[in-house]
Design a protein around this motif. Structure first.
Motif, short mmCIF file in Angstrom:
data_model
loop_
_atom_site.label_atom_id
_atom_site.label_comp_id
_atom_site.label_asym_id
_atom_site.label_seq_id
_atom_site.Cartn_x
_atom_site.Cartn_y
_atom_site.Cartn_z
N SER A 132 0.84 -1.20 0.00
CA SER A 132 0.00 0.00 0.00
C SER A 132 0.87 1.25 0.00
N ARG A 133 0.25 2.37 -0.28
CA ARG A 133 0.90 3.68 -0.20
C ARG A 133 0.00 4.63 0.58
N THR A 149 5.51 14.88 -0.71
CA THR A 149 4.91 15.41 -1.93
C THR A 149 4.30 14.33 -2.80
N GLU A 150 4.40 13.06 -2.38
CA GLU A 150 3.78 11.94 -3.10
C GLU A 150 3.47 10.84 -2.10
N LEU A 151 2.61 9.92 -2.51
CA LEU A 151 2.29 8.78 -1.65
C LEU A 151 3.50 7.86 -1.58
N ILE A 152 3.81 7.38 -0.38
CA ILE A 152 5.00 6.56 -0.19
C ILE A 152 4.59 5.15 0.24
N PRO A 153 5.42 4.14 -0.05
CA PRO A 153 5.08 2.76 0.33
C PRO A 153 4.98 2.61 1.84
N ALA A 154 4.12 1.68 2.26
CA ALA A 154 3.89 1.45 3.70
C ALA A 154 4.93 0.47 4.24
N THR A 155 6.20 0.84 4.11
CA THR A 155 7.28 0.02 4.65
C THR A 155 7.47 0.36 6.12
N GLU A 186 -6.84 19.80 -4.40
CA GLU A 186 -6.03 19.71 -5.61
C GLU A 186 -4.69 19.04 -5.31
N ALA A 187 -4.06 19.41 -4.19
CA ALA A 187 -2.78 18.79 -3.82
C ALA A 187 -2.96 17.30 -3.53
N ALA A 188 -4.09 16.93 -2.92
CA ALA A 188 -4.34 15.52 -2.62
C ALA A 188 -4.54 14.71 -3.90
N PHE A 189 -5.34 15.23 -4.85
CA PHE A 189 -5.61 14.48 -6.07
C PHE A 189 -4.37 14.36 -6.95
N LYS A 190 -3.41 15.28 -6.84
CA LYS A 190 -2.18 15.17 -7.62
C LYS A 190 -1.38 13.93 -7.23
N MET A 191 -1.58 13.44 -6.00
CA MET A 191 -0.86 12.24 -5.56
C MET A 191 -1.56 10.96 -5.98
N GLN A 192 -2.68 11.06 -6.71
CA GLN A 192 -3.40 9.93 -7.29
C GLN A 192 -3.82 8.90 -6.24
N PRO A 193 -4.57 9.31 -5.21
CA PRO A 193 -5.08 8.31 -4.25
C PRO A 193 -6.28 7.58 -4.82
N ASP A 194 -6.64 6.46 -4.20
CA ASP A 194 -7.89 5.81 -4.55
C ASP A 194 -8.90 5.83 -3.40
#
Length: 357
Positions: free
Chosen positions: A211-212, A227-233, A274-282
């Protein structure tokens, strides 16, 4: 000195004989110069026309292929466990034939020692099989395979829960309104800031590794975790916990120029979305009291404008419609109805936490 009448002077006659050749050469030089000037003038004119034409020419169409992220899901451990269990249960080869001598030997084998058969315990085949399975699979096989598979929020699927709202997704965005009014309303509703932080980290800790996630806190300006979604490590989860503990805004304000603060113009909830949608969440979780303000102008954000902004962002989302789930505190009646309409239009859940609930 003698002067002969009617005869030109020798030098004058010579100059008159060279005059036509000089004149032709002079004309040729003049023609070359004039031709060069004309060529330069024409070249300058063509260059000027080409320069001017560039400003009136329509730009060529460019086609950009959006970057696609390929996510390969981890292989489930069930197959390996089944194979280990099967191998452990397979009967071991045994030799039933007795050793037979085909000719006499010069020595005799010693007699077997006497053993007290009453002290021997019967062997249980099931215990032998369980010991072999445990030795092959190991404690890590059952711990990581069954434990994470039954852990609820994390699990092996994409189900998750946040403040009582169940959702599914692999790319999770959390938006927190940290204005003073929201913090006060949350505390009156029985949800202090520390509980919000702990609920946030419980959600993040339960995310599977494929997941991210991302976090944005805002008042009017906003401050993202990344500034982007990161992996859930595990390392990223630890970094998120440290950021929540040390970088969380508790003053109710977020002035421009602060550490990591983004100050768009205009600011407010629309720029945060707008900032949230730029990171392409689902999937998106939004925590607020439903009263949004922006600068410049120190004005309240109209819900019809917010609805149009969300509609445009949803239509441009690469993953299709993105559910927006809302958790609110002590909302006004008109804001509650308007926000419910926006949230449920895109399959989001709405929950308001009231004092005593």
């Amino acid at each position: 000195m003698l002067i002969y009448a009617g005869m030109p002077e020798p030098n004058v006659a010579a100059r008159r004989e060279k005059t036509p050749a000089q004149r032709a050469r002079r004309q040729m030089i003049i023609a070359i110069i004039i031709g060069s000037i004309v060529v330069h003038i024409v070249a300058l004119a063509l260059f000027g026309l080409w320069t001017i034409a560039k400003y009136f020419k329509e730009p060529e169409a460019t086609f950009v292929m959006p970057a696609k992220e390929i996510r390969i899901p981890p292989k489930p451990p069930e197959h390996k466990m089944n194979m280990a269990r099967h191998e452990a249960m397979t009967p071991k080869p045994s030799f039933t034939d007795k050793l037979v001598s085909t000719r006499p030997v010069e020595f005799a084998l010693p007699d077997l020692p006497k053993v007290d058969l009453d002290q021997m315990l019967p062997l249980d085949p099931s215990e032998l099989i369980s010991d072999q399975v445990a030795s092959l699979v190991g404690s890590a096989g059952f711990g990581s395979g069954m434990g994470s598979g039954l852990s609820g929020a994390g699990g092996t699927g994409d189900g998750l829960s946040f403040f009582g709202i169940n959702a599914t997704g692999r790319r999770i965005m959390l938006l927190f309104d940290v204005s003073q009014s929201v913090v006060n309303k949350a505390e009156r509703s029985g949800v202090p800031l520390e509980e919000i932080k702990e609920e946030t980290m419980t959600l993040i800790d339960g995310l599977p590794i494929d997941s991210r996630f991302g976090i944005i806190q805002f008042v009017r300006n906003h401050k993202p975790f990344k500034t982007e979604l990161i992996p859930a490590t595990p390392a990223n989860k630890d970094e998120a916990r440290e950021w929540v503990e040390t970088k969380w805004s508790g003053s109710g304000t977020m002035p421009a120029g602060g550490d990591g603060v983004v100050n768009p113009q205009p600011n407010g909830i629309e720029s945060v979305m707008e900032a949230a949608f730029k990171m392409q969440p689902d999937v998106i979780f939004l925590i607020s009291d439903g009263s949004f303000w922006r600068d410049p102008g120190n004005e309240k954000v109209p819900y019809d404008e917010l609805g149009r902004t969300v509609k445009d962002l949803e239509e441009s989302a690469e993953a299709g419609s993105v559910p927006i789930h809302f958790i609110g505190f002590e909302m006004r009646d008109d804001e509650r109805s308007d926000l419910k309409r926006i949230i449920r239009r895109y399959d989001g859940d709405f929950r308001e936490i009231k004092p005593g609930s």
